[in-house]
Write a protein that holds these residues in place. Structure first.
Motif, PDB file in Angstrom:
ATOM      1  N   ILE A 235       0.841  -1.188   0.000  1.00 61.86           N
ATOM      2  CA  ILE A 235       0.000   0.000   0.000  1.00 61.86           C
ATOM      3  C   ILE A 235       0.881   1.244   0.000  1.00 61.86           C
ATOM      4  CG2 ILE A 235      -1.775   1.274   1.270  1.00 61.86           C
ATOM      5  CD1 ILE A 235      -2.596  -1.432   2.498  1.00 61.86           C
ATOM      6  N   ARG A 236       0.736   2.041  -1.018  1.00 57.17           N
ATOM      7  CA  ARG A 236       1.512   3.275  -1.115  1.00 57.17           C
ATOM      8  C   ARG A 236       0.920   4.328  -0.198  1.00 57.17           C
ATOM      9  NH1 ARG A 236       1.191   8.080  -3.784  1.00 57.17           N
ATOM     10  NH2 ARG A 236       3.164   9.047  -4.470  1.00 57.17           N
ATOM     11  N   LEU A 243       3.386   0.314   2.857  1.00 56.51           N
ATOM     12  CA  LEU A 243       3.096  -0.687   3.876  1.00 56.51           C
ATOM     13  C   LEU A 243       2.887  -2.032   3.192  1.00 56.51           C
ATOM     14  CD1 LEU A 243       0.478   1.250   6.053  1.00 56.51           C
ATOM     15  CD2 LEU A 243       2.928   1.043   6.479  1.00 56.51           C
ATOM     16  N   ARG A 244       3.633  -3.047   3.632  1.00 49.79           N
ATOM     17  CA  ARG A 244       3.438  -4.401   3.112  1.00 49.79           C
ATOM     18  C   ARG A 244       2.542  -5.144   4.088  1.00 49.79           C
ATOM     19  NH1 ARG A 244       5.702  -6.904  -0.941  1.00 49.79           N
ATOM     20  NH2 ARG A 244       7.378  -5.366  -1.080  1.00 49.79           N
ATOM     21  N   ALA A 258      -0.318   9.661   5.606  1.00 54.50           N
ATOM     22  CA  ALA A 258       0.589  10.483   4.801  1.00 54.50           C
ATOM     23  C   ALA A 258       0.868  11.812   5.503  1.00 54.50           C
ATOM     24  CB  ALA A 258      -0.014  10.723   3.421  1.00 54.50           C
ATOM     25  N   ALA A 259      -0.157  12.367   6.125  1.00 56.96           N
ATOM     26  CA  ALA A 259       0.036  13.604   6.881  1.00 56.96           C
ATOM     27  C   ALA A 259       0.914  13.351   8.103  1.00 56.96           C
ATOM     28  CB  ALA A 259      -1.318  14.170   7.306  1.00 56.96           C
ATOM     29  N   ALA A 260       0.761  12.176   8.728  1.00 57.57           N
ATOM     30  CA  ALA A 260       1.557  11.839   9.906  1.00 57.57           C
ATOM     31  C   ALA A 260       3.044  11.768   9.571  1.00 57.57           C
ATOM     32  CB  ALA A 260       1.082  10.518  10.500  1.00 57.57           C
ATOM     33  N   GLY A 296      10.600   2.147   3.474  1.00 63.39           N
ATOM     34  CA  GLY A 296      10.884   3.521   3.078  1.00 63.39           C
ATOM     35  C   GLY A 296      12.133   3.590   2.232  1.00 63.39           C
ATOM     36  N   SER A 297      12.230   4.614   1.409  1.00 64.35           N
ATOM     37  CA  SER A 297      13.361   4.747   0.495  1.00 64.35           C
ATOM     38  C   SER A 297      14.604   5.255   1.222  1.00 64.35           C
ATOM     39  CB  SER A 297      13.006   5.704  -0.646  1.00 64.35           C
ATOM     40  OG  SER A 297      12.867   7.029  -0.142  1.00 64.35           O
TER      41      SER A 297
END
Length: 403
Positions: A235-236, A243-244, A258-260, A296-297
């Protein structure tokens, strides 16, 4: 001239085999004389004909046999390290009937050495090209007695059952009913089982209608194909963040998460030792169904958004629009490193507190090898429900308790 060259290759290969046995003993992957003898005997390079001799005999190097059009590995010759670890878990004895799931040839040859003339080895693979390759390699190496079968491994090989051992060399998300049905009363299944984004090689013994294990080791494998294949959700959340998720039914508030990510992070340190990360991650990942794998990248790590642990995936507690994941820092008072938590979101404090409690509990009660007891209970398809210590599968449930 040809004879001299072949003799030279044979001598070098024998020397490299001896070195590999020595290295695998030192790593603790080989602990029995029977397996040491098998590894010293089987010419591994004949199962990796396109590779240099040193690559074929590198103890910790897996060799890709086949890729798909996108370059993803479909089949590989696993590293000798994980192969020997799993064969030690299997405790194969002379005269046993063994089913290998996933054919590369080399592992089946090792098993043939272990079972001897009175035993039997059947290797099954769904891919006709891999089956043909395994058959050719086994014949070249002189292991004509190994039966190689093309079939979807989810059905096992009933005509050669029952099996005293089933050794699975592909990543499995569940345990097919046929494997249980074809296992002898005192049989054992050694399987790389996927559990909420982690994979462990688990040696299951039959226990009534189900299975039980106290033996599990860190590993990684090419996933199963065919009817037993399973794709976890990725989940992007935002650019470079995902999230896997194991459970297809879980829902997430992506916008709030995303805001968090963009909110200031909360750091909480546990005062507990960070050690044995593979044991710790298994404990965390199976402690609650709210724990998923955060990826995360490297770029976000370099920007200071995330800790380095996210680049390989880290168990992350997600509650509503907040999340927390583990990290570490140097601390001599805790034996070298201390475990801690980075948390984001409106409920960062409460989520971090829950996570820190898990870290402290593991460090005080379970910080050792082999603290988990793993059971598999077959259940009617789709009825298993995830909860604390229970990982739901399609055909049953994995129950994990910690001592």
């Amino acid at each position: 001239m040809t004879t001299v060259r072949e003799k030279s290759v044979g001598d070098e290969a024998a020397s490299l085999r001896a070195e590999m046995v020595w290295e695998l003993r030192n790593l603790g992957a080989i602990t029995s004389e029977s397996l040491a003898s098998a590894v010293a005997t089987v010419p591994r390079h004949l199962f990796a004909a396109d590779e240099p001799l040193k690559a074929a005999y590198a103890a910790d190097q897996a060799l890709v046999i086949k890729r798909d059009q996108d370059g993803t590995a479909l089949s590989s010759l696993s590293s000798a390290h994980i192969q020997t670890v799993m064969l030690e878990q299997a405790e194969i004895e002379p005269g046993m009937r063994v089913l290998e799931v996933g054919s590369g040839g080399y592992n089946a040859a090792l098993i043939a050495e272990l079972v001897g003339d009175a035993g039997s080895v059947t290797s099954v693979d769904i891919d006709a090209e891999i089956v043909e390759r395994a058959r050719t390699c086994l014949d070249t190496a002189g292991y004509h007695q190994v039966e190689v079968v093309q079939s979807d491994a989810i059905g096992g090989v009933p005509k050669h059952a029952p099996f005293d051992r089933i050794v699975v060399t592909a990543g499995a998300w569940d345990i097919p009913s046929a494997w249980l049905d074809q296992l002898s009363e005192r049989g054992r299944i050694v399987v790389p089982l996927r559990l909420r984004g982690l994979t462990r090689s688990i040696a299951f013994d039959r226990a009534g209608e189900g299975l039980v294990s106290d033996s599990y080791r860190l590993c990684g494998f090419v996933p199963m194909q065919g009817a037993g294949a399973y794709t976890e959700r990725l989940i992007r959340v935002a650019d470079g963040i995902g999230l896997r998720v194991d459970d297809q039914r879980q829902d997430f508030d992506i916008e709030t998460l995303a805001a968090a990510v963009r909110s200031p992070r909360l750091e909480v340190w546990s005062g507990a030792a960070f050690d044995l990360p593979d044991e710790l991650e298994l404990f965390l990942a199976t402690s609650t169904p709210e724990m998923v794998m955060l990826h995360g990248s490297k770029g976000l790590v370099e920007q200071g958004v995330f800790a380095l642990s996210v680049t390989r995936g880290v168990p992350t507690l997600v509650v509503g629009g907040s999340f927390a994941y583990r990290t570490k820092r140097p601390n001599e008072e805790t034996g070298g490193f201390e475990s801690g938590v980075f948390a984001h979101g409106p409920d960062a404090e409460s989520v971090a507190a829950r996570y820190v409690e898990l870290l402290r509990r593991w460090a005080s009660d379970h910080r050792r090898r082999g603290a988990a007891r793993i059971q598999y209970r077959p259940m009617p398809a789709g009825t298993a429900e995830p909860s604390q210590g229970i990982v739901a599968k399609q055909l049953g449930a994995v129950e994990i308790s910690w001592t």
